[in-house]
Design a protein around this motif. Structure first.
Motif, short mmCIF file in Angstrom:
data_model
loop_
_atom_site.label_atom_id
_atom_site.label_comp_id
_atom_site.label_asym_id
_atom_site.label_seq_id
_atom_site.Cartn_x
_atom_site.Cartn_y
_atom_site.Cartn_z
N ASN A 28 0.84 -1.20 0.00
CA ASN A 28 0.00 0.00 0.00
C ASN A 28 0.87 1.25 0.00
O ASN A 28 1.79 1.38 0.81
N SER A 50 2.55 5.14 -10.19
CA SER A 50 2.40 5.48 -8.78
C SER A 50 1.28 4.65 -8.15
O SER A 50 0.49 4.00 -8.84
N TRP A 51 1.21 4.73 -6.82
CA TRP A 51 0.20 3.97 -6.10
C TRP A 51 -1.22 4.35 -6.55
O TRP A 51 -2.06 3.49 -6.76
N ASN A 52 -1.46 5.65 -6.71
CA ASN A 52 -2.80 6.08 -7.09
C ASN A 52 -3.01 6.07 -8.61
O ASN A 52 -4.06 6.48 -9.09
N LYS A 72 -4.66 -2.71 -7.93
CA LYS A 72 -4.31 -2.61 -6.51
C LYS A 72 -4.94 -3.74 -5.70
O LYS A 72 -4.35 -4.23 -4.74
#
Length: 122
Positions: A28, A50-52, A72
């Motif tokens: 996360n 990127s994560w988002n 994700k």
């Protein structure tokens, strides 16, 4: 975070391959990406997300041919590689970092998968 890459193989020039990288643990907030190393060369940045999923970068050499994506929920990233060229031949590594910056520098990435071989024949 542990990373497991898969999907490499042998393909003719102009063909396609899809690489996947599964993350275990708790990725996360981590950015993830792909690097490659051709024989006798340094490790080279390929793509990052990127994560988002707002920030996506590609090396100039793969823009328009490769697409990175992320799931994700499944903790995976995918690298769809189209119009492959012999110069794309390399061992491909997936990587993860917490910081989310300086994506092109291997030193910024703290976690690495084991690598998967991609060979493009002419």
């Amino acid at each position: 975070v542990q990373l497991q890459a898969s999907g490499g193989g042998l393909v003719q020039a102009g063909g396609s391959l899809t690489l996947s990288c599964a993350a275990s643990g708790r990725p996360n907030g981590y950015s993830m990406g792909w690097f490659r190393r051709a024989p006798g060369q340094e490790r080279e940045f390929v793509a990052a997300i990127s994560w988002n999923m707002v920030t996506i970068y590609y090396a100039d050499s793969v823009k328009g041919r490769f697409t990175i994506s992320r799931d994700k929920a499944k903790k995976t990233i995918t690298l769809q590689m189209n119009s492959l060229k012999p110069e794309d031949t390399a061992v491909y590594y997936c990587a993860a970092q917490q910081v989310g910056s300086d994506y092109q520098s291997p030193a910024r990435w703290g976690y690495w998968g084991q690598g998967t071989q991609v060979t493009v024949s002419s």
